[in-house]
Enzyme design. Structure first.
Site, PDB file in Angstrom:
ATOM      1  N   LYS A  42       7.600  -0.993  -4.991  1.00 17.53           N
ATOM      2  CA  LYS A  42       8.538   0.023  -4.499  1.00 17.53           C
ATOM      3  C   LYS A  42       9.966  -0.493  -4.582  1.00 17.53           C
ATOM      4  CE  LYS A  42       9.392   3.203  -0.661  1.00 17.53           C
ATOM      5  NZ  LYS A  42       9.489   4.368  -1.570  1.00 17.53           N
ATOM      6  N   HIS A  82       5.072  -0.954   2.250  1.00 18.96           N
ATOM      7  CA  HIS A  82       4.705  -0.369   0.960  1.00 18.96           C
ATOM      8  C   HIS A  82       4.345  -1.470  -0.034  1.00 18.96           C
ATOM      9  CE1 HIS A  82       6.708   3.170   2.663  1.00 18.96           C
ATOM     10  NE2 HIS A  82       5.981   3.858   1.809  1.00 18.96           N
TER      11      HIS A  82
END
Length: 265
Positions: A157, A153
């Protein structure tokens, strides 16, 4: 009559995409777009903030009492307030915020006796199809196949591993009789890091603007099978949540899943 939708975290990355998807669908009346106290977008038009044109809906801190469904992609710090609002006003809830605490997950179970709710770690149609099959594949392959999960990600995040990666692991564990989450090995390090039979490896990557990539690797002494999902952008999560919200609005109280909303068996 179209269901009245409230979008929380409306000025955030996902909130903007949810607004876009909801307006694009033509299936909802946008009843409110909310943000936290002190957010600089408060009072501004939600559509203009999202870059989709004026909606005539100012960003506020509270939703109306007569809404039908909420889509929440905000932060765990806001989750209790969102749940309380839905319970007090009998509003259905699509809860897509990840990184929830055990206490919050317990609260979700408790309030499902009062409101219809879908709490899912990933709202995309493709990922939920993956959720449905990973355990079955593991069961069909058998114990000789080692299982590793990787996820990647963007650098912003906060939680790791991702909620989706944990759901993949949990579904594999359920199907194969592993003790979850004790069966997980989070990364490996050291001179004595030989893989233990029956464990599920979990590896998190964070970098740049990666939207979301998940892979489940099944490997034996002779072959490897990999099942993976790549999100090209955030719109697939937004569209999935809008599809689920349309399905959930008006349902009786209960804990539902994205599989229910999407008809995945």
């Amino acid at each position: 009559m179209k269901p009245k939708l409230v979008v929380t975290g409306a000025a955030g990355r996902m909130g903007k995409r949810v607004l876009n998807a909801a307006v694009e669908s033509g299936e909802f009346e946008i009843a409110a777009a909310t943000e936290a106290d002190g957010n600089p977008t408060l009072g501004k038009d939600a559509g203009l903030t999202a870059g989709i044109g004026e909606l005539g809906v100012p960003i506020t801190t509270e939703g109306p009492a007569d809404a039908d469904v909420v889509i929440d992609f905000s932060l765990p710090q806001a989750t209790d307030k969102v749940i309380d609002y839905c319970v007090q006003n009998n509003v259905a809830l699509i809860l897509a915020t990840t990184g929830l605490s055990d206490e919050q997950l317990k609260k979700v179970d408790e309030v499902s006796a009062k409101i219809p709710i879908i709490q899912q770690t990933n709202m995309s149609v493709g990922m939920n199809t993956l959720f449905a099959v990973v355990g079955k594949v593991a069961n069909m392959l058998g114990e000789e196949y080692d299982i590793e999960i990787t996820e990647a990600h963007h650098r912003f995040k906060r939680d790791a591993p991702s909620g989706s990666a944990m759901t993949l692991a949990e579904n594999v564990a359920k199907e194969t009789g592993r003790d979850f989450p004790d069966c997980l090995v989070h990364g490996r390090y050291g001179k004595e890091a030989v893989r233990e039979k029956g464990t599920i490896g979990m590896h998190a990557i964070r970098g740049g603007d990666i939207t979301g990539e998940h892979s489940v690797i099944y490997s034996s002494l002779g072959e490897t099978i990999t099942i993976s999902h790549s999100a090209h952008n955030r719109d697939n999560f937004a569209r999935g949540s809008v599809r689920a919200a349309k399905w959930l609005a008006g349902k009786p109280a209960g804990r539902y899943s994205m599989a229910d909303a999407l008809g995945i068996k």
